[in-house]
Design a protein around this motif. Structure first.
Motif, mmCIF file in Angstrom:
data_model
loop_
_atom_site.group_PDB
_atom_site.id
_atom_site.type_symbol
_atom_site.label_atom_id
_atom_site.label_comp_id
_atom_site.label_asym_id
_atom_site.label_seq_id
_atom_site.Cartn_x
_atom_site.Cartn_y
_atom_site.Cartn_z
ATOM 1 N N UNK A 122 0.806 -1.215 0.000
ATOM 2 C CA UNK A 122 0.000 0.000 0.000
ATOM 3 C C UNK A 122 0.844 1.271 0.000
ATOM 4 N N UNK A 123 2.146 1.127 0.006
ATOM 5 C CA UNK A 123 3.048 2.284 0.053
ATOM 6 C C UNK A 123 3.769 2.445 -1.275
ATOM 7 N N UNK A 124 4.160 3.696 -1.549
ATOM 8 C CA UNK A 124 4.964 3.991 -2.735
ATOM 9 C C UNK A 124 6.002 5.043 -2.356
ATOM 10 N N UNK A 125 7.248 4.789 -2.733
ATOM 11 C CA UNK A 125 8.358 5.688 -2.432
ATOM 12 C C UNK A 125 8.799 6.387 -3.720
ATOM 13 N N UNK A 126 9.036 7.719 -3.636
ATOM 14 C CA UNK A 126 9.410 8.526 -4.787
ATOM 15 C C UNK A 126 10.746 9.226 -4.536
ATOM 16 N N UNK A 127 11.476 9.464 -5.628
ATOM 17 C CA UNK A 127 12.682 10.273 -5.565
ATOM 18 C C UNK A 127 12.794 11.157 -6.793
ATOM 19 N N UNK A 128 13.256 12.412 -6.605
ATOM 20 C CA UNK A 128 13.375 13.367 -7.711
ATOM 21 C C UNK A 128 14.663 14.153 -7.544
ATOM 22 N N UNK A 129 15.428 14.267 -8.633
ATOM 23 C CA UNK A 129 16.692 15.014 -8.620
ATOM 24 C C UNK A 129 16.790 15.835 -9.895
ATOM 25 N N UNK A 130 17.252 17.088 -9.765
ATOM 26 C CA UNK A 130 17.334 17.963 -10.928
ATOM 27 C C UNK A 130 18.531 18.893 -10.830
ATOM 28 N N UNK A 131 19.194 19.105 -11.985
ATOM 29 C CA UNK A 131 20.205 20.148 -12.108
ATOM 30 C C UNK A 131 19.744 21.143 -13.163
ATOM 31 N N UNK A 132 20.040 22.412 -12.940
ATOM 32 C CA UNK A 132 19.617 23.499 -13.826
ATOM 33 C C UNK A 132 20.786 24.464 -13.937
ATOM 34 N N UNK A 133 21.414 24.525 -15.139
ATOM 35 C CA UNK A 133 22.656 25.280 -15.255
ATOM 36 C C UNK A 133 22.758 25.952 -16.617
ATOM 37 N N UNK A 134 23.249 27.192 -16.628
ATOM 38 C CA UNK A 134 23.560 27.891 -17.873
ATOM 39 C C UNK A 134 25.016 27.633 -18.256
ATOM 40 N N UNK A 138 27.144 29.808 -18.850
ATOM 41 C CA UNK A 138 27.972 30.829 -18.207
ATOM 42 C C UNK A 138 27.971 30.696 -16.690
ATOM 43 N N UNK A 139 27.240 29.695 -16.159
ATOM 44 C CA UNK A 139 27.091 29.465 -14.721
ATOM 45 C C UNK A 139 26.387 30.619 -14.005
ATOM 46 N N UNK A 140 25.648 31.436 -14.757
ATOM 47 C CA UNK A 140 24.830 32.471 -14.108
ATOM 48 C C UNK A 140 23.687 31.846 -13.319
ATOM 49 N N UNK A 141 23.274 30.644 -13.727
ATOM 50 C CA UNK A 141 22.350 29.812 -12.965
ATOM 51 C C UNK A 141 23.018 28.461 -12.744
ATOM 52 N N UNK A 142 23.005 27.990 -11.514
ATOM 53 C CA UNK A 142 23.597 26.685 -11.212
ATOM 54 C C UNK A 142 22.917 26.127 -9.957
ATOM 55 N N UNK A 143 21.783 25.452 -10.172
ATOM 56 C CA UNK A 143 20.991 24.915 -9.066
ATOM 57 C C UNK A 143 20.987 23.398 -9.091
ATOM 58 N N UNK A 144 20.956 22.820 -7.890
ATOM 59 C CA UNK A 144 20.788 21.376 -7.722
ATOM 60 C C UNK A 144 19.682 21.159 -6.697
#
Length: 381
Positions: free
Chosen positions: A272-284, A286-292
């Motif tokens: 009856x259970x469900x386990x989830x995982x989510x991972x994302x990187x977002x990068x330009x 020029x590294x003006x945006x660099x999120x994890x």
């Protein structure tokens, strides 16, 4: 519940053709009470989309024989709590590089596509959803609504309002092999539009800037280029999806960068259970945006009740700040199509990732707290 309609042209055809071509209408209605803290300013009242996006879909399919089918979809997302919200004003040009932001509740403001499907897979053209959207939905149970982290922790692409699709796009999806399929997505960059001048209304100047005219035909406005590769797996208790989406903003308006969003989502069901995982990187480039960002979430079903929870963290490597997300939810299913729901999320947005699309400047406060709570009803038809 899905309703099937038969087109007038089919009514005039033979009995065999009658059974092979159909149009279907389906959708969602979602409304309820919401309490929202927009970084220090609190708003309470009746709102929509606390647990799902209210919408109506027209879908069609025709069996062409030999395993080949033609199909289409026209999606319209609507406002279930405001007549004015459904007027769909489109008087203001969209900012260059962010064209797929249709006026609120205008007809066809969601996914629009026409295509063919068969043994070769499927190919669709129009304003087609990214595979990244499916990856995102694979990795957490809150959809794109309150508690999901959508447009707060996570983006669906690199545009300023994190859109789930691009204009002028084509997508190929392979057949499934042992639970695996792959997708390729392409929307050509456009940089040939004529500059749009500023306008003055009641002595107020609106700076449209360079090449921002939208709502036109091919080449009538500038648009970022988009490419995406997706890989998906679903077999037994395990589902997983990976998407790598790249957008080229160079010479689109004042754009100078490329930006890549990589997203990995998975879930595993046990009892009856469900386990989830989510991972994302977002990068330009020029590294003006660099999120994890990452989150862990889960659901547990007890008869008609479904409980859900999520916790996550986002790190902004440009300024070494972090945001944290905690979310809770519950559904009580009154039937297969109707549920009452509870949703709550709290975000300490020190990394400054909550987007203007969710925090209108007219009411946003000055601190870092972003919190939403909703109690409502959701009906699918």
């Amino acid at each position: 519940m899905k309703k099937s309609l038969i087109a007038l042209a089919v009514l005039a055809a033979s009995g065999a053709s009658f059974a092979q071509s159909s149009v279907q209408i389906d959708g969602i209605m979602d409304a309820g009470f919401q309490s929202i803290d927009y970084k220090g300013n609190k708003v309470n009242g009746i709102g929509n989309n606390g647990s799902a996006t209210s919408q109506i879909n027209f879908r069609g399919t025709e069996d062409l024989g030999g395993g080949l089918k033609a199909n289409f979809r026209v999606e319209t997302d609507w406002n279930t709590v405001s007549n004015k919200g459904n007027t769909g004003s489109a008087s203001t040009p969209v900012v260059a590089g962010n064209e797929t932001v249709a006026a609120a509740s205008t007809f066809g403001n969601g996914e629009i596509r026409a295509g063919l499907a068969g043994g070769f897979g499927a190919i669709d053209a129009g304003v087609v959803n990214y595979n990244t959207l499916g990856t995102y939905l694979t990795g957490q149970p809150f959809g794109t609504a309150i508690g999901s982290g959508f447009r707060t922790f996570y983006v669906n692409d690199a545009q300023s309002t994190s859109q789930v699709r691009s204009d002028n796009s084509v997508k190929y999806t392979s057949p499934s092999f042992n639970g695996f399929n792959a997708s390729l997505y392409y929307a050509a960059k456009q940089t040939k539009a004529v500059d749009t001048a500023n306008t003055v209304t009641n002595s107020v100047t609106t700076a449209y800037g360079v090449k921002q005219t939208s709502f036109g035909g091919l080449g009538a406005y500038d648009m970022q280029g988009t490419t995406e590769v997706g890989v998906n797996y679903a077999n037994g208790p395990l589902a997983a999806s990976f998407s790598s989406l790249k957008q080229d903003f160079k010479d689109v308006g004042t754009g100078t960068t490329d930006q890549t969003v990589n997203t990995l989502g998975a879930n595993y069901a046990f009892g009856d259970a469900k386990l989830f995982g989510l991972y994302q990187t977002n990068k330009t480039n020029t590294s003006s945006v660099n999120n994890k960002a990452f989150s862990i979430s889960g659901t547990y079903t007890m008869g008609a009740v479904v409980l859900m929870a999520q916790a996550g963290e986002l790190k902004n490597d440009v300024n070494s700040t972090k945001s944290k997300l905690v979310a809770l939810g519950a559904d009580y299913n009154l039937s297969k199509r109707t549920a009452v729901y509870f949703r709550a999320e709290s975000i300490d947005d020190k990394a400054g990732t909550v987007q203007a699309a969710l925090t209108p400047a007219t009411i946003k406060g000055a601190d870092t707290k972003f919190a939403r709570t909703a109690i409502g009803i959701r009906h699918a038809f």
